[in-house]
Write an enzyme that holds these catalytic residues in place. Structure first.
Site, PDB file in Angstrom:
ATOM      1  N   SER A 175     -54.071 -29.315  22.140  1.00  6.79           N
ATOM      2  CA  SER A 175     -54.076 -27.951  21.500  1.00  6.79           C
ATOM      3  C   SER A 175     -54.548 -26.880  22.502  1.00  6.79           C
ATOM      4  O   SER A 175     -54.168 -25.793  22.373  1.00  6.79           O
ATOM      5  CB  SER A 175     -54.629 -27.832  20.079  1.00  6.79           C
ATOM      6  OG  SER A 175     -55.801 -28.216  20.220  1.00  6.79           O
ATOM      7  N   GLU A 218     -51.747 -35.165   9.789  1.00  3.98           N
ATOM      8  CA  GLU A 218     -51.574 -33.930  10.004  1.00  3.98           C
ATOM      9  C   GLU A 218     -50.430 -33.455   9.060  1.00  3.98           C
ATOM     10  O   GLU A 218     -49.107 -33.864   9.035  1.00  3.98           O
ATOM     11  CB  GLU A 218     -51.333 -33.704  11.367  1.00  3.98           C
ATOM     12  CG  GLU A 218     -50.990 -32.007  11.511  1.00  3.98           C
ATOM     13  CD  GLU A 218     -50.992 -31.330  12.910  1.00  3.98           C
ATOM     14  OE1 GLU A 218     -51.404 -32.299  13.825  1.00  3.98           O
ATOM     15  OE2 GLU A 218     -50.855 -30.362  13.149  1.00  3.98           O
TER      16      GLU A 218
HETATM   17  O1  KIV Z   1     -54.733 -31.103  19.863  1.00  4.63           O
HETATM   18  C1  KIV Z   1     -55.328 -31.187  18.758  1.00  4.63           C
HETATM   19  O2  KIV Z   1     -55.945 -30.083  18.591  1.00  4.63           O
HETATM   20  C2  KIV Z   1     -54.939 -31.807  17.474  1.00  4.63           C
HETATM   21  C3  KIV Z   1     -55.455 -31.789  16.312  1.00  4.63           C
HETATM   22  C4  KIV Z   1     -54.604 -30.565  15.693  1.00  4.63           C
HETATM   23  C5  KIV Z   1     -55.772 -32.566  15.504  1.00  4.63           C
HETATM   24  O3  KIV Z   1     -54.381 -32.923  17.760  1.00  4.63           O
END
Ligand code: KIV
Length: 284
Positions: free
Chosen positions: A48, A185
């Site tokens: 992310s 998720e």
């Molecule tokens: O990349 C990320 O932050 C994630 C979370 C949303 C679990 O995979």
């Protein structure tokens, strides 16, 4: 703040003891330090990163180099929580050989203890090979952002019985392949509960309801630092973006009005040295 490193065994014990796990993302030294000081169990250096730090539209543009660089920074500040390095898109999808090599790079060069990758049944053999190579793996099923376009966008998963059964099969396949925990998720809360009851390993939810073994959120969402979009499953515990913007505006204003720097932020010079310097200056 001294704190013993959270291990894979501690994470399993939390589920066995019925204690909820607390997990959050971090992408750099100050956020790693904050997560450490808050005493969370697990810190994910998530891909992310692409969206909340690097300004990308999604996560597919994130590279191994990005992940290693940011994981290293988090590791410097975050001594207690277990640190999970996220495998970026196409770092494990091309072959089992690539998956082992890249998982090894993230652990060796990034300094995290464990890695995470997205996918269920289809990635069970990849997970098995990485675990066999000695690297603990966290799974990620339900909504998998790297392949969101194949899932029709960032949408809730497992809404009908067939899709829900597939998610349970994914969780079982990952458990059999040796993952030590699973991120689940964007699924209906009753399905989250069912998955957590089905597998022995901890299921950490993000938009999977309260009846799972722990929760994870993106730290920018928790702090209110990212406002491009806020998913339904996010609770913002602060509005840090507003505080930062107010501070920056005040700084800008004070510089323009010559209110900053004040005498307390300025260095003094002995009067004789200043006089001497003036004499040394050429006449204009
Ligand atoms: O990349 C990320 O932050 C994630 C979370 C949303 C679990 O995979």
């Amino acid at each position: 703040m001294a704190m013993e490193k959270v291990s894979v065994l501690d994470v399993q014990k939390a589920k066995d003891d019925g204690r909820k796990l607390v997990m959050v993302t971090a992408y750099d030294y100050p956020l790693g330090l904050l997560a450490h000081e808050a005493g969370v169990d697990i810190v994910l250096v998530g891909d992310s990163l692409g969206m909340v730090v690097l300004g990308m539209e999604g996560t597919v543009g994130v590279t191994m180099e990005h992940m290693i660089h940011h994981t290293r920074a988090v590791v410097r500040g975050c001594k207690g929580p277990m640190i999970v390095g996220d495998m970026p898109f196409m770092s494990y999808n091309t072959s089992i050989h690539d998956a082992i090599v890249n998982a090894g790079r993230l652990v060796k060069h990034g300094g995290c203890e464990v890695i995470k990758l997205e996918g269920g049944v289809d990635f069970a053999s990849t997970v098995e090979a990485i675990v066999k190579a000695g690297i603990p793996v966290m799974g990620h099923i339900g909504l998998t952002p790297q392949t969101a376009s194949a899932l029709g966008g960032f949408k809730i998963q497992g809404k009908d019985a067939t899709a829900a059964k597939q998610i349970i099969d994914d969780a079982r396949a990952l458990e059999d392949a040796g993952v030590f925990s699973i991120i689940l998720e964007a699924v209906p809360a009753p399905l989250g509960k069912l998955v957590a009851e089905t597998v022995r390993i901890p299921v950490i939810g993000i938009g999977a309801g309260a009846d799972v073994d722990g929760q994870v959120l993106v730290i920018h969402d928790v702090l209110g630092l990212f406002d491009r979009f806020v998913p339904k499953f996010v609770k913002q515990y602060a509005n840090v973006r507003k505080i930062m913007l107010e501070a920056l505006n005040e700084y800008k204003q004070e510089v323009m009005e010559v209110k900053f720097p004040g005498p307390e932020h300025s260095f003094k010079m002995p009067a004789e040295a200043l006089e001497q310097l003036k004499k040394m200056m050429p006449d204009k």
